[in-house]
Write a protein that holds these residues in place. Structure first.
Motif, PDB file in Angstrom:
ATOM      1  N   GLY A 233     -29.611 -13.820 -48.357  1.00 56.73           N
ATOM      2  CA  GLY A 233     -28.401 -14.010 -49.141  1.00 56.73           C
ATOM      3  C   GLY A 233     -28.119 -12.891 -50.127  1.00 56.73           C
ATOM      4  N   ILE A 234     -28.547 -11.673 -49.806  1.00 52.70           N
ATOM      5  CA  ILE A 234     -28.290 -10.536 -50.688  1.00 52.70           C
ATOM      6  C   ILE A 234     -27.188  -9.667 -50.077  1.00 52.70           C
ATOM      7  N   PRO A 235     -26.517  -8.822 -50.862  1.00 51.37           N
ATOM      8  CA  PRO A 235     -25.395  -8.023 -50.345  1.00 51.37           C
ATOM      9  C   PRO A 235     -25.808  -7.088 -49.219  1.00 51.37           C
ATOM     10  N   GLU A 236     -24.800  -6.574 -48.519  1.00 53.00           N
ATOM     11  CA  GLU A 236     -25.029  -5.761 -47.323  1.00 53.00           C
ATOM     12  C   GLU A 236     -25.901  -4.548 -47.601  1.00 53.00           C
ATOM     13  N   ASP A 237     -25.634  -3.841 -48.688  1.00 52.25           N
ATOM     14  CA  ASP A 237     -26.354  -2.597 -48.980  1.00 52.25           C
ATOM     15  C   ASP A 237     -27.252  -2.746 -50.204  1.00 52.25           C
ATOM     16  N   ASP A 238     -27.820  -3.919 -50.382  1.00 46.01           N
ATOM     17  CA  ASP A 238     -28.716  -4.160 -51.504  1.00 46.01           C
ATOM     18  C   ASP A 238     -29.965  -3.284 -51.362  1.00 46.01           C
ATOM     19  N   PRO A 239     -30.361  -2.561 -52.401  1.00 41.70           N
ATOM     20  CA  PRO A 239     -31.519  -1.656 -52.292  1.00 41.70           C
ATOM     21  C   PRO A 239     -32.829  -2.381 -52.020  1.00 41.70           C
ATOM     22  N   ALA A 484     -22.902   3.457 -53.187  1.00 45.47           N
ATOM     23  CA  ALA A 484     -22.435   2.862 -54.441  1.00 45.47           C
ATOM     24  C   ALA A 484     -23.174   1.560 -54.738  1.00 45.47           C
ATOM     25  N   GLU A 485     -23.334   0.726 -53.712  1.00 48.86           N
ATOM     26  CA  GLU A 485     -23.979  -0.564 -53.921  1.00 48.86           C
ATOM     27  C   GLU A 485     -25.472  -0.413 -54.173  1.00 48.86           C
ATOM     28  N   MET A 486     -26.115   0.505 -53.453  1.00 52.47           N
ATOM     29  CA  MET A 486     -27.541   0.697 -53.635  1.00 52.47           C
ATOM     30  C   MET A 486     -27.857   1.288 -55.003  1.00 52.47           C
ATOM     31  N   SER A 487     -27.009   2.159 -55.499  1.00 54.96           N
ATOM     32  CA  SER A 487     -27.255   2.785 -56.792  1.00 54.96           C
ATOM     33  C   SER A 487     -26.935   1.857 -57.955  1.00 54.96           C
ATOM     34  N   GLY A 488     -26.006   0.932 -57.747  1.00 56.60           N
ATOM     35  CA  GLY A 488     -25.580   0.051 -58.826  1.00 56.60           C
ATOM     36  C   GLY A 488     -24.729   0.728 -59.867  1.00 56.60           C
ATOM     37  N   ASP A 489     -24.220   1.925 -59.572  1.00 56.64           N
ATOM     38  CA  ASP A 489     -23.476   2.709 -60.555  1.00 56.64           C
ATOM     39  C   ASP A 489     -21.960   2.622 -60.382  1.00 56.64           C
ATOM     40  N   VAL A 490     -21.508   1.875 -59.375  1.00 57.39           N
ATOM     41  CA  VAL A 490     -20.064   1.738 -59.157  1.00 57.39           C
ATOM     42  C   VAL A 490     -19.716   0.253 -59.265  1.00 57.39           C
ATOM     43  N   HIS A 491     -18.829  -0.083 -60.198  1.00 57.63           N
ATOM     44  CA  HIS A 491     -18.534  -1.486 -60.471  1.00 57.63           C
ATOM     45  C   HIS A 491     -17.036  -1.744 -60.414  1.00 57.63           C
ATOM     46  N   LEU A 498     -13.696   1.342 -52.784  1.00 61.98           N
ATOM     47  CA  LEU A 498     -14.536   1.659 -51.629  1.00 61.98           C
ATOM     48  C   LEU A 498     -14.459   0.578 -50.553  1.00 61.98           C
ATOM     49  N   THR A 499     -14.336  -0.679 -50.968  1.00 62.82           N
ATOM     50  CA  THR A 499     -14.173  -1.761 -49.989  1.00 62.82           C
ATOM     51  C   THR A 499     -12.894  -1.571 -49.187  1.00 62.82           C
ATOM     52  N   ASP A 500     -11.817  -1.216 -49.878  1.00 66.02           N
ATOM     53  CA  ASP A 500     -10.540  -0.993 -49.186  1.00 66.02           C
ATOM     54  C   ASP A 500     -10.626   0.196 -48.236  1.00 66.02           C
ATOM     55  N   LEU A 501     -11.284   1.271 -48.677  1.00 65.52           N
ATOM     56  CA  LEU A 501     -11.432   2.442 -47.804  1.00 65.52           C
ATOM     57  C   LEU A 501     -12.281   2.103 -46.579  1.00 65.52           C
ATOM     58  N   ASP A 502     -13.300   1.280 -46.765  1.00 65.42           N
ATOM     59  CA  ASP A 502     -14.155   0.898 -45.646  1.00 65.42           C
ATOM     60  C   ASP A 502     -13.375   0.102 -44.614  1.00 65.42           C
ATOM     61  N   ALA A 503     -12.497  -0.786 -45.072  1.00 63.74           N
ATOM     62  CA  ALA A 503     -11.670  -1.565 -44.137  1.00 63.74           C
ATOM     63  C   ALA A 503     -10.731  -0.653 -43.355  1.00 63.74           C
ATOM     64  N   VAL A 504     -10.144   0.342 -44.047  1.00 65.36           N
ATOM     65  CA  VAL A 504      -9.305   1.322 -43.350  1.00 65.36           C
ATOM     66  C   VAL A 504     -10.148   2.093 -42.336  1.00 65.36           C
ATOM     67  N   GLY A 505     -11.367   2.432 -42.738  1.00 64.53           N
ATOM     68  CA  GLY A 505     -12.258   3.164 -41.839  1.00 64.53           C
ATOM     69  C   GLY A 505     -12.602   2.388 -40.587  1.00 64.53           C
ATOM     70  N   ASN A 506     -12.772   1.077 -40.697  1.00 61.59           N
ATOM     71  CA  ASN A 506     -13.017   0.256 -39.506  1.00 61.59           C
ATOM     72  C   ASN A 506     -11.861   0.362 -38.523  1.00 61.59           C
ATOM     73  N   THR A 507     -10.636   0.373 -39.070  1.00 60.49           N
ATOM     74  CA  THR A 507      -9.460   0.480 -38.205  1.00 60.49           C
ATOM     75  C   THR A 507      -9.372   1.862 -37.567  1.00 60.49           C
ATOM     76  N   THR A 508      -9.611   2.918 -38.358  1.00 60.11           N
ATOM     77  CA  THR A 508      -9.523   4.272 -37.789  1.00 60.11           C
ATOM     78  C   THR A 508     -10.568   4.482 -36.705  1.00 60.11           C
TER      79      THR A 508
END
Length: 799
Positions: A233-239, A484-491, A498-508
Motif C-alpha cells: 500500500g505504498i506509492p508507485e515510486d516510494d524509495p 520526484a517521489e523518491m526524493s521527496g523534494d517535489v510537493h 509531473l502527474t499531468d505530464l506523465d498522463a500526456v506521456g502515456n498517450t504520446t
C-alpha cells in the motif's frame, strides 16, 4: 499478387547515378548531418537546465549507472549475434563479390547506427528526467515566497522533456538518411542490394533491444507494483521499494533506447524498400527521389520540434504536441509537392532507365508521387488522432475503463481487452485503405503500385522526427515523476505538474506505437514487393522446369500456400506469448526479491534501512539478456524453415499472414495497455475514490496486465515483421537456386530446413522449461540461471 510469378520486363537501360542525382544525394547527406548538428544544439539546451536537489541528483545517478550497465552488457551479447550474421550474409548468393561484401559491411553499419540511436536516447533521457523534475519543483514556493505561475512551470518542464525527445528524433532521421545516402553514393545502381544488409542490421538489433529492454522494464514495473502498491500500500515510486530504481532504469532501456532503435530501423527499412522498388519503377530517378522525401521531413521535423511550445490557451499538454505534429505534417506535404514538380518529369516515357511496360504507362509520375506521399502523411495524422481517442484520459474510452474499476479488476480487464480489440480493427482498416489507395495509383503496373506503397511509407517518414520526440517524452516524464517521489523534494502543485505530464506521456507513447505499426505494415508491404522482384530475378537465372510452376505460385488457393499463411499468423502469436511469458517469469523473481527484502530488513518500512536496489537491477538485467534469445531466433529462423520446407509460394503467404496478424495484435496490445495505464492515472487523480480505494487497486491490476502488452510484446512486433521480411528477401535467391531449376539440391534444402526447425524447437523448449516461481515467498528463478532464491515455503514448477 496471386498466380505464378512473371519476370519483370527488361529494362530500357540499367539505372545509373547521373551527375545531377549524385549532387542531389550529396545535398541530402548534408541535410542528414544538419540534423545531427541540431541535435547537438538541443542537447546543450536540455543540459543547461537545473538538476535540482542533491537527493534528486543522487537518485538520477543511480538510474544512469543501472541503465549504462545494462546496455553495455546487452551490446556485448548482441555483438555475438552481429558477428555470426555478418559471416552468414557473406554465404548468401549475390550478383558479385562487391555486393556481398558491401551488404555484410553495411549490415554492421545499420546495427551500429541503430545501437547509437538507442544509446543516445537513453543517455540523454537519464540526464534529462532529473531536470524535468527540478523544473516542476519550482511550482512549490518556498516559505515567504509568492505563489508561482503553475502554467509557466508546467510549460518549462514540458519543453525540457520534449526537446530531449527532439534529440533522439534528430539522431533517428539523421543517421538513417546518412547511411542510405552513403550507400547510394558508393554503390549507385547496386545500392538496393547493399541496403538490404543495412536495413537488416538496423532491424535485427532493434528487435533485440526492443525485446530485451521491454522484458527488463516491465519485469521491474510489474514487480514493483505488485509488492509496493498492492501488498504494502505504498506509492508507485516510494524509495522503500527495492524495485523502484530498476523500474526507472527500465523506462530508459526499454522505452527510450528500445523504441528509438525501433523507429530508426523503421526509417531505414522503409528507405531500403523504396530504393529497391524505385530502381525498377522510376529508373535513374528512383535512386535519388526516395531519399529526397525524408530529407524534406528532416527539415520540417526541426520546425515541428521547436513548434512544440505550450501556450496559456492550450487545453493541455497534448494541444502543444499536436500543434507541432500538424505543423510539421503540413509543411512536409507542401515541401514534397514543390520537390516532386521540380524533380520528376511529366510522363513515364521521359523517365530514364525504366522497362518498356512502365515507359508506355499513361499518366503523370508526379501525380503518383505526391498522392502516395500525401497518403502516408494523412495516415500518420489519422493514426495519431485515433490512438489518442482510445488512450487519452479526457476521452470516453479511458473514462469508461476507469468507471469499470468500481466493480472490480475483472471488469477493468474485460473493458481494456474489448477496447484494444475494437481499436485494432479501426487502425487496421485505416492502414489497409492507405495501402489499397497507394496500390490503385499504379494502374495496370504492379511495380508502380508497389512503389506507390513504398512512397506512402516515406511520406509517413516525414513525420518521424516529431514522432520519436513524442515517444521519448513519455518515459522522461515518467522518470521525472519517479525521481520526484523518491526524493521527496517535489510537493503539492509540482507533483501534480509531473502527474499531468506523465498522463500526456502515456498517450504520446501509445500514439507512437500506433504510427510505428503503420510504418511497419507499409514497409513490410513494400518489402513484399521487393521480395517478388528478387524472386523474379532468381527464377530467370534458375530456369525452373514446367513442373515447378505451382511451387513458385503465390496463389492462395493452393494448400501449401494456405499453410504458409497460417504459420505466418501463428508466429506472431508465439512471439507475443514468449515475450509476455518472459516478463511474467522475470517479474516473479522481482516480486520474491522485494518481498525478501521487506521480510529480512524490517527497518526498510520505517526508513531506518535502505533497500538493496542493485539486486533487483541485476535480476532484471540477467533475465532480459537470457530471455531475448528465443524470440530473436524465432524471428530469424522461422522464414528459413518455411521457405526451405514448403517453397517460395508458401514463404510469400507466410509473410502475408504475419503482416495481417501482426498489425491487429500490435495495435490491440498497445491500446489496451495504454488505456489501462491512463485509467489508473484517472483514478489516482481523485476519480472513483482516488488512491487507496478498491477502484484504485482494480486499475493497478489492469495496468500491471497492460504493462507487458504495451511495452514489451506489442512494440516488438514492429521490428519482428521487418526482420522476417528482410530475412525472406535475403534468402529468396538461395531458396530458388537450391529448390528449382538447374542447380536444385534436395540435400541442401532438407539440411537447412531441418536445422532451422531444430533450433526453433530447442529454443522454445528451453524457454518453456525455465521455472515459474510459485508460492507465497521467495523461490524459483532469480535471474541467475534458474537457481532458487532464499525461500520459506515457495517452490518452483516447470512451465
Amino acid at each position: 499478387m496471386a498466380g505464378p510469378l512473371t519476370p519483370h520486363s527488361t529494362l530500357a537501360a540499367a539505372p545509373v547515378l547521373t551527375s545531377g542525382n549524385r549532387a542531389l544525394i550529396w545535398i541530402i547527406a548534408a541535410v542528414a548531418l544538419a540534423a545531427l548538428a541540431v541535435a547537438a544544439v538541443l542537447v546543450r539546451q536540455v543540459l543547461a537546465a537545473d538538476e535540482g536537489s542533491d537527493r534528486m541528483k543522487k537518485i538520477a545517478a543511480a538510474v544512469q549507472e543501472g541503465a549504462n550497465a545494462y546496455l553495455a552488457r546487452q551490446f556485448r551479447t548482441l555483438g555475438i549475434f552481429a558477428v555470426v550474421a555478418f559471416f552468414l550474409l557473406m554465404l548468401l548468393p549475390s550478383d558479385n563479390t562487391s555486393q556481398r561484401i558491401g551488404r555484410s559491411i553495411f549490415f554492421l553499419v545499420g546495427a551500429i547506427f541503430s545501437a547509437v540511436t538507442g544509446y543516445t536516447g537513453m543517455r540523454l533521457a537519464v540526464r534529462s528526467n532529473v531536470r524535468v523534475a527540478a523544473a516542476a519543483r519550482a511550482a512549490t514556493p518556498e516559505p515567504g515566497e509568492p505563489a508561482k505561475d503553475l502554467t509557466l512551470v508546467s510549460h518549462r518542464a514540458m519543453k525540457i522533456a520534449f526537446r530531449t525527445g527532439g534529440v533522439v528524433g534528430m539522431f533517428t532521421v539523421g543517421l538513417g538518411l546518412l547511411g542510405a545516402s552513403v550507400v547510394v553514393l558508393i554503390y549507385a545502381a547496386n545500392a538496393p542490394k547493399v541496403l538490404e544488409g543495412f536495413g537488416f542490421g538496423a532491424a535485427l538489433l532493434a528487435m533485440f533491444m526492443r525485446v530485451g529492454g521491454g522484458i527488463f522494464t516491465k519485469a521491474a514495473d510489474v514487480g514493483a507494483d505488485l509488492v509496493g502498491k498492492v501488498e504494502k500500500g505504498i506509492p508507485e515510486d516510494d524509495p522503500r521499494n527495492a524495485a523502484t530504481i530498476a523500474d526507472n532504469v527500465g523506462d530508459n532501456v526499454g522505452d527510450c533506447a528500445g523504441m528509438a532503435a525501433d523507429l530508426f530501423e523503421s526509417y531505414a527499412v522503409t528507405l531500403v524498400a523504396a530504393l529497391i522498388l524505385g530502381k525498377v519503377a522510376f529508373g535513374n530517378a528512383g535512386l535519388a527521389f526516395p531519399l529526397l522525401i525524408p530529407a524534406i521531413g528532416v527539415l520540417t521535423a526541426m520546425v515541428g520540434i521547436f513548434a512544440v511550445a505550450p501556450r496559456r490557451s492550450d487545453r493541455g499538454g497534448m494541444s502543444a504536441i499536436n500543434r507541432g505534429f500538424f505543423i510539421s505534417a503540413v509543411i512536409s506535404l507542401a515541401g514534397v509537392a514543390i520537390a516532386v514538380y521540380s524533380y520528376l518529369p511529366s510522363s513515364y516515357a521521359r523517365l530514364k532507365g525504366v522497362g518498356s511496360d512502365i515507359s508506355s504507362h499513361p499518366g503523370d509520375p508526379r501525380t503518383l508521387a505526391i498522392v502516395a506521399v500525401a497518403i502516408g502523411i494523412v495516415l500518420a495524422a489519422l493514426i495519431q488522432q485515433l490512438t489518442g481517442y482510445f488512450t487519452e484520459t479526457a476521452r470516453r474510452p479511458v473514462r469508461d475503463v476507469g468507471k469499470t474499476s468500481l466493480t472490480g479488476p475483472a471488469t477493468v480487464i474485460l473493458s481494456g481487452v474489448s477496447l484494444g480489440l475494437e481499436s485494432a480493427v479501426y487502425s487496421a482498416v485505416l492502414i489497409g485503405l492507405s495501402v489499397y489507395g497507394a496500390f490503385l495509383l499504379g494502374g495496370t503496373s504492379i511495380w508502380l503500385a508497389l512503389f506507390a506503397v513504398a512512397l506512402a511509407g516515406t511520406g509517413l517518414l516525414t513525420t518521424v522526427g516529431v514522432i520519436v520526440a513524442m515517444d521519448t517524452f513519455g518515459p522522461v516524464s515518467d522518470n521525472a515523476q519517479g525521481i520526484a517521489e523518491m526524493s521527496g523534494d517535489v510537493h503539492g502543485e509540482g507533483a501534480q505538474v509531473l502527474t499531468d505530464l506523465d498522463a500526456v506521456g502515456n498517450t504520446t507513447k501509445a500514439i507512437t506505437k500506433g504510427i510505428a505499426i503503420a510504418t511497419a505494415v507499409l514497409a513490410a508491404t513494400a518489402l513484399f514487393g521487393s521480395f517478388k522482384e528478387a524472386i523474379d530475378t532468381a527464377v530467370a537465372k534458375a530456369h525452373p522446369a514446367a513442373s515447378d510452376a505451382r511451387w513458385l505460385s503465390f496463389d492462395i488457393s493452393q494448400p501449401n500456400n494456405l499453410v504458409g499463411l497460417l504459420l505466418g499468423a501463428s508466429v506472431v502469436f508465439l512471439f507475443s506469448g514468449l515475450a509476455i511469458s518472459a516478463v511474467s517469469r522475470s517479474a516473479g523473481s522481482v516480486v520474491y526479491e522485494v518481498r525478501r527484502q521487506f521480510r529480512d530488513h524490517p527497518g526498510i518500512m520505517d526508513g531506518s534501512e535502505t533497500p538493496e536496489y542493485g539486486r533487483v537491477v541485476d535480476i532484471c538485467t540477467k533475465d532480459a539478456l537470457r530471455e531475448l534469445a528465443t524470440p530473436g531466433l524465432l524471428a530469424v529462423l522461422a522464414p528459413v524453415a518455411v521457405g526451405f520446407t514448403f517453397g517460395i509460394g508458401s514463404l510469400a503467404s507466410y509473410l502475408a499472414g504475419a503482416i495481417g496478424a501482426g498489425t491487429l495484435m500490435a495495435v490491440f496490445l498497445a491500446n489496451s495497455g495504454g488505456a489501462w495505464d491512463n485509467a489508473k492515472k484517472l483514478v489516482e487523480d481523485g476519480h472513483h475514490g482516488g488512491k487507496g480505494s478498491d477502484a484504485h487497486a482494480a486499475t493497478v491490476i489492469g495496468d500491471t496486465v497492460g504493462d507487458p502488452f504495451k511495452d514489451t510484446a506489442g512494440p516488438a512486433i514492429n521490428p519482428l515483421l521487418k526482420v522476417m521480411n528482410l530475412v525472406a528477401l535475403l534468402i529468396a535467391p538461395a531458396i530458388v537456386k537450391f529448390s528449382y531449376g538447374v542447380d536444385s539440391n534436395l540435400a541442401v534444402r532438407v539440411t537447412v530446413a531441418v536445422l532451422a526447425i531444430a533450433v526453433i524447437i530447442a529454443a522454445v523448449f528451453v524457454s518453456k522449461r525455465r521455472g515459474i516461481a510459485m508460492g507465497d515467498q521467495s523461490g524459483g528463478d532469480n535471474g541467475e540461471g534458474g537457481s532458487p532464491a532464499p525461500s520459506e515455503k515457495g517452490h518452483t514448477v516447470p512451465a
